[in-house]
Motif scaffolding. Sequence first.
Motif, short mmCIF file in Angstrom:
data_model
loop_
_atom_site.label_atom_id
_atom_site.label_comp_id
_atom_site.label_asym_id
_atom_site.label_seq_id
_atom_site.Cartn_x
_atom_site.Cartn_y
_atom_site.Cartn_z
N ALA A 189 -14.61 37.43 18.83
CA ALA A 189 -15.03 37.33 20.27
C ALA A 189 -16.46 38.16 20.28
O ALA A 189 -17.51 37.87 20.64
N SER A 190 -16.25 39.19 19.34
CA SER A 190 -17.53 40.28 19.49
C SER A 190 -18.55 39.60 18.56
O SER A 190 -19.84 39.71 18.97
N PHE A 229 -22.18 39.39 20.23
CA PHE A 229 -23.53 39.75 19.90
C PHE A 229 -24.44 38.67 19.38
O PHE A 229 -25.82 38.97 19.63
N GLU A 230 -24.02 37.51 18.91
CA GLU A 230 -25.10 36.60 18.51
C GLU A 230 -25.71 36.01 19.87
O GLU A 230 -26.71 35.57 19.76
N VAL A 233 -18.68 32.50 14.50
CA VAL A 233 -17.12 32.48 14.48
C VAL A 233 -16.64 32.66 13.09
O VAL A 233 -15.59 33.38 12.94
N VAL A 234 -17.28 31.99 12.18
CA VAL A 234 -16.98 32.24 10.80
C VAL A 234 -17.03 33.60 10.35
O VAL A 234 -16.23 34.11 9.61
N THR A 235 -18.00 34.30 10.57
CA THR A 235 -18.30 35.47 10.24
C THR A 235 -17.21 36.42 10.87
O THR A 235 -16.90 37.22 10.11
N GLY A 248 -18.13 46.70 13.37
CA GLY A 248 -18.46 45.66 11.97
C GLY A 248 -19.22 44.45 12.44
O GLY A 248 -20.20 43.97 11.87
N SER A 249 -18.69 43.76 13.63
CA SER A 249 -19.49 42.66 14.15
C SER A 249 -20.69 42.90 14.46
O SER A 249 -21.58 41.93 14.14
N ALA A 250 -21.26 44.01 15.13
CA ALA A 250 -22.38 44.33 15.36
C ALA A 250 -23.31 44.56 14.30
O ALA A 250 -24.55 43.77 14.19
#
Length: 325
Positions: free
Chosen positions: A54-55, A59-60, A79-81, A101-103
């Motif tokens: 979700a994050s 962020f994208e 989503v894959v990332t 980490g997602s950011a």
Amino acid sequence: MEQMLNVSSNPHVRDKMTTSRIMQLVVIALLPTTLFGIWNFGLHALLVVLVSVASSVIFEWLYDHFMHKPNTITDYSAVVTGLLLGLNMPPQIPLWMPVLGSAFAIIIVKQLFGGLGQNFMNPALAGRCFLMISFAGKMTDFSVGENYGGVVDTITGATPLAALKAQGFAEGSVPVKNLFLGNIQGTIGETSAIAILIGAVILLAFKVIDLKVPLTYIGSFAVFIILYMLFSGMGFDVNYLFSHLFGGGLMLGAWFMATDYVTTPITPNGQLVYGCILGIITAIFRLFGGSAEGVSYAIIFCNLLVPIIERLTRPTAFGKGGKKA
């Protein structure tokens, strides 16, 4: 009667396999290991994966929105990332860490370098390595305090690879059968080799990936481990070899992250070279480095070598390079 022909710019070859379709197939292929990880580690593992996905998508979307760029969340790459990042997390990690980490993965590694197709390293692994460097204690804490599916409280503590590195191999010290099935410590998505291999078969069946990089990666790694056993005086031990093959993130990295289109050489010979270098560096990191694992750093390092590998393995253009009669 004259026939009207439509003249358009190249490329003229079309394929039904779009970017979003490829990403959807990768998500489907990751479902076996994702579902097993959730069953193995429980509700918090599910929350880690959901928060990470979700994050990454949020962020994208935020980056596209504030930079006034076309919305790219529909290509499913975010989503894959997020899914790969979540699967590379310890099951009991605080939920703010996948967000951080997602950011880093989406904004710093992917979008600031031009978005999908322009990133110089795998975004999910870059996010994991960023968290590993920043919060090493939490990222290497794999303890669980209760029975989560197949994992019981008697195996809390170090991962099998960490125990192998610290104590050396002893008969029965590393349950190879559990390494294959998944009843071990580790990150959410790396424990079950059979679940990962099911996903790999899906990718191969739909021709999302081919065998060059995964087989050369795993094969060169296995050869290095065998040579190490022979020259170190340990002697060949199949259990030790299987412990390294099925333990840690080797299988997940070889089939799902080393095969990333953007950060993998496009030349056939380059892919073979890339896989061999990956296997050798991973083995060096594992056997001689300070950490028991080495897959993430090996892939990130080899991502940086891709331009050089492609330049050295670029085929000679037709009509050039031949000897004069």
